[in-house]
Scaffold this motif. Structure first.
Motif, PDB file in Angstrom:
ATOM      1  N   SER A  72       0.640  -1.167  -0.066  1.00 36.09           N
ATOM      2  CA  SER A  72       0.112   0.136   0.111  1.00 36.09           C
ATOM      3  C   SER A  72       0.980   1.276  -0.106  1.00 36.09           C
ATOM      4  N   VAL A  73       1.936   1.178   0.709  1.00 34.41           N
ATOM      5  CA  VAL A  73       2.785   2.414   0.750  1.00 34.41           C
ATOM      6  C   VAL A  73       3.617   2.363  -0.473  1.00 34.41           C
ATOM      7  N   LEU A  74       3.992   1.143  -1.156  1.00 29.59           N
ATOM      8  CA  LEU A  74       4.765   1.328  -2.498  1.00 29.59           C
ATOM      9  C   LEU A  74       3.830   1.942  -3.525  1.00 29.59           C
ATOM     10  N   LEU A  75       2.639   1.583  -3.529  1.00 29.03           N
ATOM     11  CA  LEU A  75       1.832   2.043  -4.617  1.00 29.03           C
ATOM     12  C   LEU A  75       1.642   3.457  -4.544  1.00 29.03           C
ATOM     13  N   THR A  76       1.469   4.038  -3.112  1.00 28.32           N
ATOM     14  CA  THR A  76       1.237   5.642  -2.942  1.00 28.32           C
ATOM     15  C   THR A  76       2.556   6.209  -3.698  1.00 28.32           C
ATOM     16  N   ASN A  77       3.686   5.602  -3.264  1.00 33.16           N
ATOM     17  CA  ASN A  77       4.735   6.404  -3.649  1.00 33.16           C
ATOM     18  C   ASN A  77       4.770   6.414  -5.078  1.00 33.16           C
ATOM     19  N   LEU A  78       4.454   5.394  -5.872  1.00 31.39           N
ATOM     20  CA  LEU A  78       4.874   5.074  -7.147  1.00 31.39           C
ATOM     21  C   LEU A  78       3.763   6.210  -7.657  1.00 31.39           C
ATOM     22  N   LEU A  79       2.564   6.348  -7.125  1.00 30.70           N
ATOM     23  CA  LEU A  79       1.697   7.347  -7.704  1.00 30.70           C
ATOM     24  C   LEU A  79       2.214   8.730  -7.755  1.00 30.70           C
ATOM     25  N   THR A  80       2.731   8.935  -6.759  1.00 32.00           N
ATOM     26  CA  THR A  80       3.329  10.355  -6.341  1.00 32.00           C
ATOM     27  C   THR A  80       4.560  10.574  -7.413  1.00 32.00           C
ATOM     28  N   LEU A  81       5.150   9.587  -7.877  1.00 35.74           N
ATOM     29  CA  LEU A  81       6.402   9.563  -8.816  1.00 35.74           C
ATOM     30  C   LEU A  81       5.674  10.145 -10.133  1.00 35.74           C
ATOM     31  N   PHE A  82       4.646   9.441 -10.591  1.00 38.89           N
ATOM     32  CA  PHE A  82       3.901   9.608 -11.683  1.00 38.89           C
ATOM     33  C   PHE A  82       3.465  11.241 -11.593  1.00 38.89           C
ATOM     34  N   LYS A  83       3.202  11.910 -10.657  1.00 39.93           N
ATOM     35  CA  LYS A  83       2.716  13.073 -10.374  1.00 39.93           C
ATOM     36  C   LYS A  83       3.983  14.060 -10.786  1.00 39.93           C
ATOM     37  N   ILE A  84       5.033  13.665  -9.879  1.00 39.13           N
ATOM     38  CA  ILE A  84       6.134  14.879  -9.990  1.00 39.13           C
ATOM     39  C   ILE A  84       6.558  14.510 -11.318  1.00 39.13           C
ATOM     40  N   ALA A  85       6.711  13.466 -12.116  1.00 36.80           N
ATOM     41  CA  ALA A  85       7.368  13.343 -13.413  1.00 36.80           C
ATOM     42  C   ALA A  85       6.549  14.231 -14.315  1.00 36.80           C
ATOM     43  N   THR A  86       5.241  13.952 -14.589  1.00 37.21           N
ATOM     44  CA  THR A  86       4.442  14.738 -14.988  1.00 37.21           C
ATOM     45  C   THR A  86       4.453  16.235 -15.062  1.00 37.21           C
ATOM     46  N   PHE A  87       4.258  16.396 -13.733  1.00 35.40           N
ATOM     47  CA  PHE A  87       4.349  18.043 -13.331  1.00 35.40           C
ATOM     48  C   PHE A  87       5.867  18.559 -14.170  1.00 35.40           C
ATOM     49  N   LEU A  88       7.021  17.859 -13.886  1.00 34.21           N
ATOM     50  CA  LEU A  88       8.078  18.540 -14.344  1.00 34.21           C
ATOM     51  C   LEU A  88       8.159  18.695 -15.886  1.00 34.21           C
ATOM     52  N   VAL A  89       7.641  17.367 -16.441  1.00 31.83           N
ATOM     53  CA  VAL A  89       7.499  17.626 -18.060  1.00 31.83           C
ATOM     54  C   VAL A  89       6.771  18.834 -18.479  1.00 31.83           C
ATOM     55  N   TYR A  90       5.491  19.041 -17.782  1.00 29.70           N
ATOM     56  CA  TYR A  90       4.728  20.224 -18.048  1.00 29.70           C
ATOM     57  C   TYR A  90       4.701  21.376 -17.267  1.00 29.70           C
ATOM     58  N   LYS A  91       5.749  21.665 -16.763  1.00 29.30           N
ATOM     59  CA  LYS A  91       5.655  22.620 -15.458  1.00 29.30           C
ATOM     60  C   LYS A  91       5.539  23.950 -16.289  1.00 29.30           C
ATOM     61  N   GLN A  92       6.044  24.266 -17.315  1.00 25.78           N
ATOM     62  CA  GLN A  92       5.808  25.653 -18.130  1.00 25.78           C
ATOM     63  C   GLN A  92       4.137  25.876 -18.645  1.00 25.78           C
ATOM     64  N   ASP A  93       3.556  24.544 -18.895  1.00 30.45           N
ATOM     65  CA  ASP A  93       2.177  24.686 -19.315  1.00 30.45           C
ATOM     66  C   ASP A  93       1.264  24.848 -18.068  1.00 30.45           C
ATOM     67  N   PHE A  94       1.758  24.654 -17.035  1.00 26.51           N
ATOM     68  CA  PHE A  94       0.988  24.758 -15.920  1.00 26.51           C
ATOM     69  C   PHE A  94       0.689  26.310 -15.524  1.00 26.51           C
ATOM     70  N   TRP A  95       1.904  26.993 -15.569  1.00 25.91           N
ATOM     71  CA  TRP A  95       2.017  28.191 -15.578  1.00 25.91           C
ATOM     72  C   TRP A  95       1.155  29.188 -16.580  1.00 25.91           C
ATOM     73  N   ARG A  96       1.120  28.638 -17.970  1.00 26.01           N
ATOM     74  CA  ARG A  96       0.383  29.160 -18.852  1.00 26.01           C
ATOM     75  C   ARG A  96      -0.916  29.090 -18.971  1.00 26.01           C
ATOM     76  N   MET A  97      -1.421  28.201 -18.134  1.00 24.77           N
ATOM     77  CA  MET A  97      -2.829  27.874 -17.844  1.00 24.77           C
ATOM     78  C   MET A  97      -3.410  28.847 -16.889  1.00 24.77           C
ATOM     79  N   ILE A  98      -2.382  29.056 -15.760  1.00 24.11           N
ATOM     80  CA  ILE A  98      -2.807  30.273 -14.708  1.00 24.11           C
ATOM     81  C   ILE A  98      -2.830  31.509 -15.513  1.00 24.11           C
TER      82      ILE A  98
END
Length: 390
Positions: A72-98
């Protein structure tokens, strides 16, 4: 409306990102600009916990209770890795949305109709803040329990004068002696830092999604209001200008919705897939620990946290889909019959586009309340299945 911008910028700054996109003008999807050291360190630091978590699950593969606790802890950490990696790939797009939402707000505020033109956003923004705080509090409370529990056990056994084998806050196996000092202290601090990174990034990325979704709903509602209040009996030249503004506004909202779907596609896939696995693992832990009140409280808190996390995405996807469809209804409820026959055909294009589903999805996973309820029903069925096997 300013409150929701503060919420978005707070989420980004909480992850250590600057307040403006880079000036390179790189295309959407690339994220733009090189990642700084702190961004890479955040991702690698969270990823470093994967090996000891996997090692722990494999080590206890013959003990289902310990293996599922680690999973259960392993899956939680794995999901957060998905979120961190995706955010870093699209980090400028997040700001452009704002920036896009801020610009639309500034443009609309020039033609004030009722307050700032977004009076109904206040209630929706309260709901977004409530969901964000509830989820963050739930994650923080669960993490706090894991961190404090071993310390309390050490203190309690010290008072009793009994021998106690020290345990780390999270079920993992580090590649050094983490039972005796100073290995135990090093391992404890390491887990504390990993927990802070995981909770911060997970709650921030989820908070950004719900804020974007509520912004889009607010603008779709504004578009509907503008359509309903348009004077279709005005001259052809004036009506064409008003219609062009409505179409441009609609296209901009559709473009932002598609950009949001692209940005969050990996996260939505990971959220549904990993949450489905987590629900099965946690339900098993709940059913097999019915005699322990403390264990039940922990697992229920953990289950509530991940289900609230999934609900945020399902709710956001649902309101975007519903409000985009209501543009069609707004046209039908307007005084469209006052327009000239040639101009009515232009309104038909808005109706046709509004009838197409605007979905936040990844593969066969669609972020909707219907799918959220399906997972809840599956969880209840899984409880019944495990009870019948015992």
């Amino acid at each position: 409306m300013a409150h929701i911008f503060k919420l978005q910028e707070y989420c980004l700054r909480a992850m250590g990102h600057s307040h403006e996109p880079d000036s390179s003008g790189s295309g959407s999807g690339s994220g733009g600009g090189a990642l700084s050291l702190k961004h890479v360190v955040s991702l690698l630091f969270a990823a470093s916990a994967q090996y000891p978590l996997i090692h722990n699950v494999v080590y206890h593969r013959n003990n289902m209770e310990l293996a599922t606790a680690g999973m259960s802890v392993l899956l939680t950490n794995l999901l957060t890795l998905f979120k961190i990696a995706t955010f870093l790939v699209y980090k400028q797009d997040f700001w452009r949305m704002i920036q896009s939402f801020r610009q639309m707000h500034q443009q609309s505020s020039r033609n004030i109709r009722d307050g700032d033109g977004y009076g109904y956003v206040a209630e929706a923004n309260k709901l977004a803040s409530l969901l964000g705080r509830a989820y963050c509090t739930s994650c923080a409370a669960t993490g706090l329990y894991f961190m404090v529990s071993p310390i309390l056990k050490i203190i309690a056994n010290s008072w009793r004068g009994t021998t106690y084998v020290r345990e780390l806050p999270m079920p993992l196996r580090l590649p050094f002696n983490y039972v005796d000092s100073p290995g135990y202290e090093i391992g404890f601090v390491y887990i504390l830092l990993v927990t802070i990174v995981v909770v911060s990034y997970a709650s921030a990325v989820d908070g950004l999604f719900i804020s974007f979704a509520i912004n889009l709903r607010a603008h779709f509602q504004t578009l509907q209001r503008d359509i309903r209040t348009t004077d279709f009996s005005q001259s052809e030249h004036e009506f064409q200008k008003a219609l062009k503004d409505l179409v441009d506004y609609h296209i901009r909202l559709l473009t932002l919705s598609k950009r949001l779907r692209v940005m969050y596609m990996p996260i939505v896939f990971g959220q549904f897939f990993i949450t489905s696995l987590q629900v099965g693992v946690i339900i098993y832990q709940l059913v097999t620990n019915m005699d322990s009140i403390m264990a039940l409280l922990v697992y229920l808190s953990f289950l509530g946290s991940i289900m609230l996390q999934l609900f945020i995405y399902c709710y956001g996807g649902e309101i975007i889909k519903v409000e985009s469809h209501r543009v069609d209804v707004a046209v039908q409820l307007s005084n469209w019959y006052q327009a000239a026959p040639k101009l009515r055909r232009s309104l038909a294009f808005i109706i046709l586009r509004s009838q197409r589903d605007l979905l936040i999805k990844a593969g066969f996973y669609e972020a909707s309340l219907g799918n959220f309820l399906a997972i809840c029903r599956a969880a209840l069925s899984f409880i019944t299945l495990i009870k019948s096997i015992e």
